[in-house]
Design a protein around this motif. Structure first.
Motif, PDB file in Angstrom:
ATOM      1  N   UNK A   1      41.097 -36.013  41.719  1.00  0.00           N
ATOM      2  CA  UNK A   1      40.593 -37.164  42.472  1.00  0.00           C
ATOM      3  C   UNK A   1      41.459 -38.396  42.238  1.00  0.00           C
ATOM      4  N   UNK A   2      41.910 -38.611  41.005  1.00  0.00           N
ATOM      5  CA  UNK A   2      42.765 -39.775  40.714  1.00  0.00           C
ATOM      6  C   UNK A   2      44.079 -39.686  41.499  1.00  0.00           C
ATOM      7  N   UNK A   3      44.676 -38.493  41.537  1.00  0.00           N
ATOM      8  CA  UNK A   3      45.917 -38.318  42.298  1.00  0.00           C
ATOM      9  C   UNK A   3      45.670 -38.533  43.792  1.00  0.00           C
TER      10      UNK A   3
ATOM     11  N   UNK B   1      57.201 -31.733  52.114  1.00  0.00           N
ATOM     12  CA  UNK B   1      57.125 -32.142  50.714  1.00  0.00           C
ATOM     13  C   UNK B   1      57.053 -33.663  50.564  1.00  0.00           C
ATOM     14  N   UNK B   2      57.586 -34.405  51.554  1.00  0.00           N
ATOM     15  CA  UNK B   2      57.591 -35.874  51.447  1.00  0.00           C
ATOM     16  C   UNK B   2      56.172 -36.413  51.313  1.00  0.00           C
ATOM     17  N   UNK B   3      55.262 -35.885  52.087  1.00  0.00           N
ATOM     18  CA  UNK B   3      53.891 -36.399  52.060  1.00  0.00           C
ATOM     19  C   UNK B   3      52.935 -35.579  51.220  1.00  0.00           C
TER      20      UNK B   3
ATOM     21  N   UNK C   1      56.108 -34.362  42.136  1.00  0.00           N
ATOM     22  CA  UNK C   1      57.276 -34.426  41.257  1.00  0.00           C
ATOM     23  C   UNK C   1      56.793 -34.873  39.884  1.00  0.00           C
ATOM     24  N   UNK C   2      56.978 -34.023  38.884  1.00  0.00           N
ATOM     25  CA  UNK C   2      56.491 -34.291  37.521  1.00  0.00           C
ATOM     26  C   UNK C   2      54.997 -34.611  37.525  1.00  0.00           C
ATOM     27  N   UNK C   3      54.257 -33.912  38.359  1.00  0.00           N
ATOM     28  CA  UNK C   3      52.802 -34.044  38.365  1.00  0.00           C
ATOM     29  C   UNK C   3      52.248 -35.158  39.224  1.00  0.00           C
ATOM     30  N   UNK C   4      53.118 -36.003  39.797  1.00  0.00           N
ATOM     31  CA  UNK C   4      52.639 -37.096  40.644  1.00  0.00           C
ATOM     32  C   UNK C   4      53.021 -36.850  42.097  1.00  0.00           C
ATOM     33  N   UNK C   5      52.157 -37.231  43.048  1.00  0.00           N
ATOM     34  CA  UNK C   5      52.509 -37.083  44.473  1.00  0.00           C
ATOM     35  C   UNK C   5      53.768 -37.890  44.793  1.00  0.00           C
ATOM     36  N   UNK C   6      54.644 -37.311  45.617  1.00  0.00           N
ATOM     37  CA  UNK C   6      55.888 -37.992  45.973  1.00  0.00           C
ATOM     38  C   UNK C   6      55.640 -39.358  46.631  1.00  0.00           C
ATOM     39  N   UNK C   7      54.596 -39.528  47.483  1.00  0.00           N
ATOM     40  CA  UNK C   7      54.353 -40.872  48.037  1.00  0.00           C
ATOM     41  C   UNK C   7      54.134 -41.939  46.984  1.00  0.00           C
ATOM     42  N   UNK C   8      53.639 -41.553  45.788  1.00  0.00           N
ATOM     43  CA  UNK C   8      53.429 -42.542  44.722  1.00  0.00           C
ATOM     44  C   UNK C   8      54.784 -43.074  44.227  1.00  0.00           C
ATOM     45  N   UNK C   9      55.784 -42.186  44.128  1.00  0.00           N
ATOM     46  CA  UNK C   9      57.123 -42.645  43.735  1.00  0.00           C
ATOM     47  C   UNK C   9      57.699 -43.589  44.800  1.00  0.00           C
TER      48      UNK C   9
ATOM     49  N   UNK D   1      46.322 -41.812  48.686  1.00  0.00           N
ATOM     50  CA  UNK D   1      45.750 -42.542  49.822  1.00  0.00           C
ATOM     51  C   UNK D   1      46.103 -44.030  49.754  1.00  0.00           C
ATOM     52  N   UNK D   2      46.078 -44.598  48.547  1.00  0.00           N
ATOM     53  CA  UNK D   2      46.428 -46.019  48.400  1.00  0.00           C
ATOM     54  C   UNK D   2      47.885 -46.255  48.798  1.00  0.00           C
ATOM     55  N   UNK D   3      48.743 -45.300  48.481  1.00  0.00           N
ATOM     56  CA  UNK D   3      50.170 -45.468  48.822  1.00  0.00           C
ATOM     57  C   UNK D   3      50.368 -45.457  50.333  1.00  0.00           C
ATOM     58  N   UNK D   4      49.614 -44.615  51.046  1.00  0.00           N
ATOM     59  CA  UNK D   4      49.751 -44.562  52.502  1.00  0.00           C
ATOM     60  C   UNK D   4      49.332 -45.889  53.137  1.00  0.00           C
ATOM     61  N   UNK D   5      48.230 -46.455  52.640  1.00  0.00           N
ATOM     62  CA  UNK D   5      47.800 -47.767  53.149  1.00  0.00           C
ATOM     63  C   UNK D   5      48.817 -48.842  52.787  1.00  0.00           C
TER      64      UNK D   5
END
Length: 325
Positions: A49-51, A163-165, A169-177, A56-60
């Protein structure tokens, strides 16, 4: 240099002073929301849920970050959601026709940037208020997108592009990077560059900014083009995440983006706010929506809650502005 020139060229309030205090209160609000949701829902603190919240926050944020620059100039861009839809459909078509994700990404970014530039031309050259210009553009883009797609849906994009969305990568969604990269770029641009300071000056007092020699029209063209390009970037993320493109993909994106900007502390009257605050605003909004989903709040109530939060944010902005004056 005259007094009015000095006023216009005065750098924005330091990120470590008043803006930092606003960010602190919003971080505190985000923490309190997390604490309440952790008590009310057993699944809120789960890793999945945290990920999901961060993604979702990154998309906004991608849409809201460019919009922040527009609002800092006391403008508004209501066409960002429709821009995302048109850019995603055109980028998806290019990928299908050519088999090249890179060409599709460039096309999506270019489409978003051109739409933003047209908004800037209407605001600066035609002197149409931004609210009216971008509201008209919203309808133009919706019409173009529905005509272009003709009821069709594009789907089935290459695995590497998806993979972009959707990738990690290392356990975090790529949009967060990507969020961290553009958060750093946006914060540096707004807080540490002459162009960024000129944008604050235009929002605080456009007449004084013009008299001080700031090229107001060119800076406005820049911020609307940046807003459109960030909408183009968001279209690529959505296209990759959903693995499909259809005409109505952007209908629900504009209000959350505006809400994130306002909740993050950027004033509708211009001249006050930070890109980092917009990130916190996107995070708070996502936490609230995520919490309502976890607590099984009816979807009919969620827009109402979002609207109340936006009204409160604007009311607090106006109250703070009166106090400082």
């Amino acid at each position: 240099m005259t007094d009015i020139t000095k006023e216009a060229m005065m750098p924005p309030r330091s990120f470590l002073s008043q803006d930092a205090i606003q960010v602190f209160y919003r971080l505190l609000a985000a923490f309190l929301i997390c604490a309440v949701l952790a008590v009310l829902s057993d699944s809120f603190l789960s890793l999945g849920n945290i990920l999901n919240v961060l993604r979702q926050a990154s998309l906004t944020f991608f849409i809201a970050s460019g919009l922040t620059l527009v609002v800092l100039t006391a403008g508004l861009d209501l066409s960002v959601g429709a821009n995302v839809a048109l850019s995603a459909c055109i980028a998806g078509t290019v990928i299908h026709k050519t088999g090249s994700p890179a060409l599709g990404i460039l096309t999506g970014l270019a489409c978003g940037g051109v739409v933003g530039l047209l908004n800037g031309v209407m605001v600066t050259a035609l002197r149409i208020p931004s609210f009216i210009a971008t509201y008209g553009m919203l309808w133009v883009l919706n019409g173009l997108t529905y005509w272009y797609m003709a009821g069709e849906t594009l789907h089935g994009f290459p695995a590497g592009f998806r993979q972009i969305g959707s990738g990690y990568l290392f356990g975090l969604p790529i949009p967060v990077y990507l969020l961290l990269v553009f958060l750093g770029i946006g914060t540096f641009f707004a807080q540490r560059t002459i162009w960024g300071q000129e944008i604050y000056a235009i929002g605080a007092n456009p007449v004084a900014a013009r008299l001080s020699g700031i090229p107001v029209a060119r800076r406005l063209l820049l911020v609307y083009a940046v807003s459109g390009t960030m909408a183009g970037l968001a279209s690529i993320i959505f296209l990759s995440r959903l693995n499909s493109a259809e005409a109505d993909i952007g209908e629900s994106l504009t209000l959350p983006a505006i809400a994130a900007v306002l909740i993050g502390g950027t004033s509708l009257f211009g001249g006050v706010g930070t890109v980092f605050g917009t990130f916190i605003g996107a995070l708070i909004l996502t936490l609230v929506l995520n919490g309502m989903n976890l607590l099984s709040v009816s979807a009919n109530w969620q827009p109402l809650v979002t609207g109340v939060i936006v009204i409160l944010a604007v009311w607090l902005d106006m109250k703070t502005r009166r106090r400082t004056q």
